[in-house]
Enzyme design. Structure first.
Site, PDB file in Angstrom:
ATOM      1  N   LEU A 190      11.145   1.051   7.014  1.00 23.57           N
ATOM      2  CA  LEU A 190      10.563   1.533   5.771  1.00 23.57           C
ATOM      3  C   LEU A 190      11.309   2.811   5.369  1.00 23.57           C
ATOM      4  CD1 LEU A 190       8.069   1.070   3.826  1.00 23.57           C
ATOM      5  CD2 LEU A 190       7.074   3.018   5.024  1.00 23.57           C
ATOM      6  N   TYR A 212       0.831  -1.200   0.000  1.00 21.00           N
ATOM      7  CA  TYR A 212       0.000   0.000   0.000  1.00 21.00           C
ATOM      8  C   TYR A 212       0.862   1.245   0.000  1.00 21.00           C
ATOM      9  CZ  TYR A 212       0.901   0.929   5.003  1.00 21.00           C
ATOM     10  OH  TYR A 212       1.492   1.224   6.203  1.00 21.00           O
ATOM     11  N   LYS A 215       6.575  -1.877   1.787  1.00 23.19           N
ATOM     12  CA  LYS A 215       5.388  -1.313   2.457  1.00 23.19           C
ATOM     13  C   LYS A 215       4.219  -2.289   2.332  1.00 23.19           C
ATOM     14  CE  LYS A 215       3.181   3.167   3.298  1.00 23.19           C
ATOM     15  NZ  LYS A 215       3.421   3.170   4.741  1.00 23.19           N
ATOM     16  N   GLU A 248      11.892   2.293  14.197  1.00 21.53           N
ATOM     17  CA  GLU A 248      11.076   3.404  13.693  1.00 21.53           C
ATOM     18  C   GLU A 248       9.770   3.430  14.462  1.00 21.53           C
ATOM     19  OE1 GLU A 248       9.948   2.689   9.561  1.00 21.53           O
ATOM     20  OE2 GLU A 248       9.999   0.533   9.920  1.00 21.53           O
TER      21      GLU A 248
HETATM   22  N1  PDD Z   1       3.020   5.093   7.350  1.00 19.15           N
HETATM   23  N2  PDD Z   1       7.673   3.824   8.920  1.00 19.15           N
HETATM   24  C1  PDD Z   1       6.533   3.118   8.897  1.00 19.15           C
HETATM   25  C2  PDD Z   1       6.505   1.785   9.543  1.00 19.15           C
HETATM   26  C3  PDD Z   1       5.388   3.650   8.268  1.00 19.15           C
HETATM   27  O1  PDD Z   1       4.252   2.936   8.235  1.00 19.15           O
HETATM   28  C4  PDD Z   1       5.450   4.945   7.690  1.00 19.15           C
HETATM   29  C5  PDD Z   1       4.281   5.567   6.989  1.00 19.15           C
HETATM   30  C6  PDD Z   1       6.672   5.643   7.747  1.00 19.15           C
HETATM   31  C7  PDD Z   1       6.844   6.986   7.132  1.00 19.15           C
HETATM   32  O2  PDD Z   1       6.883   6.924   5.727  1.00 19.15           O
HETATM   33  P1  PDD Z   1       6.389   8.130   4.845  1.00 19.15           P
HETATM   34  O3  PDD Z   1       7.119   9.343   5.294  1.00 19.15           O
HETATM   35  O4  PDD Z   1       6.754   7.741   3.484  1.00 19.15           O
HETATM   36  O5  PDD Z   1       4.909   8.260   5.046  1.00 19.15           O
HETATM   37  C8  PDD Z   1       7.758   5.042   8.364  1.00 19.15           C
HETATM   38  C9  PDD Z   1       1.835   5.583   6.656  1.00 19.15           C
HETATM   39  C10 PDD Z   1       1.641   7.047   6.768  1.00 19.15           C
HETATM   40  C11 PDD Z   1       0.629   4.783   7.116  1.00 19.15           C
HETATM   41  O6  PDD Z   1       0.791   3.572   7.232  1.00 19.15           O
HETATM   42  O7  PDD Z   1      -0.428   5.348   7.331  1.00 19.15           O
END
Ligand code: PDD
Length: 285
Positions: free
Chosen positions: A205, A33, A147, A180
């Site tokens: 991620l 996703y 992801k 993270e």
């Molecule tokens: N999540 N690490 C994890 C485990 C994440 O699920 C996310 C983002 C990030 C940050 O990535 P980015 O800056 O590309 O959004 C880091 C999204 C927002 C979600 O699952 O809703």
């Protein structure tokens, strides 16, 4: 929530947006996703999100039925059809619906769904006061760079945060280093003003917001150290913050109930949020 969702080529009212119970996303979490922020009705940092989607699909040998350019058009259509000026657009692709069997099915078209959500991103109540974080063991698999929709460990982590009166959980590996956040990238700022975050690897991620925020920090001459940090180092940090598509940059004011510095959002976090917002609006599509 979305009034109009996207399901395999059609825009339909949310209540009619349905997939098979044999969908491999549902049965095996066999899917990926992406989430992109929307500000002023435009997609934020979306090139990076699309590039990461393409990479996630490739790592799982999932062949998209539509081009990445078409996916951007779907995202834009979801934003427009749902009149989202501020919020998020969500896309998910799975290996499709097939008789339950662990190995890849043959001749099955992947499922592609999407929806949009309205959310106050700019006027987030936490931008001014910061958020609280709790640490939890990182229970995830070894390919966190993908992801994937397999998010059970993150669900449990966020629930632990909620039950502790916190807004985010920082996951910690077996050596005591922070990987993270449950849905965000983790940063601390040392007493000498260095911004510290874990380097990209299979352990985390690769955050799109992380990438842009770090580039902005570098352009301003701020010091960045890409290295893992322990929970103990985080307790003693001058500041901490997170980055994610859904929250951009948010200051963190306490970890496991221990306030950082004077317990108010730090200057680096506040500055990076402002810089990221300017960048986001200037580059939105
Ligand atoms: N999540 N690490 C994890 C485990 C994440 O699920 C996310 C983002 C990030 C940050 O990535 P980015 O800056 O590309 O959004 C880091 C999204 C927002 C979600 O699952 O809703």
């Amino acid at each position: 929530m979305s009034d109009i969702a996207y399901v395999n080529g059609a825009y339909v009212p949310l209540e009619d947006a349905k997939i098979s119970i044999l969908d491999r996303g549902f049965l095996f979490a066999d899917g990926v996703y992406e989430v992109a922020a929307v500000i002023d009705g435009k997609l934020i940092d979306n090139e990076a999100h699309i590039a990461r989607l393409e990479r996630s699909l490739g790592e799982l040998r999932l062949e998209s039925p539509v081009s990445m350019a078409e996916i951007v058009e779907i995202e834009k259509a979801l934003v427009a059809r749902n009149s989202v000026t501020e919020g998020m657009v969500y896309l998910q692709m799975t290996r499709g619906a097939a008789e339950r069997d662990f190995s890849f099915p043959k001749g099955v078209t992947p499922t592609l769904v999407g929806f949009a959500q309205k959310k106050n991103i700019l006027a987030s109540p936490y931008a001014g006061k910061g958020i609280k974080v709790v640490t939890v063991p990182d229970l995830r698999w070894a390919r966190r760079d993908i992801k994937s929709v397999a998010l059970l460990a993150q669900v449990l982590a966020k629930q632990a945060a909620t039950e502790a009166g916190c807004q985010e959980a920082w996951m910690v590996d077996s050596d005591g280093f922070v990987t993270e956040g449950s849905s965000s990238t983790a940063f601390i700022v040392t007493g000498t003003g260095a911004i510290v975050t874990r380097p990209n690897s299979a352990a985390i991620l690769p955050g799109c917001t992380r990438r842009s925020a770090m580039a902005l920090a570098q352009e301003r001459g701020l010091t960045i150290e890409e290295r893992a940090f322990t929970v103990a180092e985080a307790y003693d940090a001058a500041e901490a913050f997170l980055t994610s598509a859904s929250n951009l940059v948010l200051p963190i004011v306490s970890i496991d109930g221990r306030p950082l510095s004077d317990g108010s959002p730090g200057p680096h976090a506040r500055r990076l949020r402002a810089l990221y917002l300017d960048f986001a609006r200037a580059t939105a599509v």
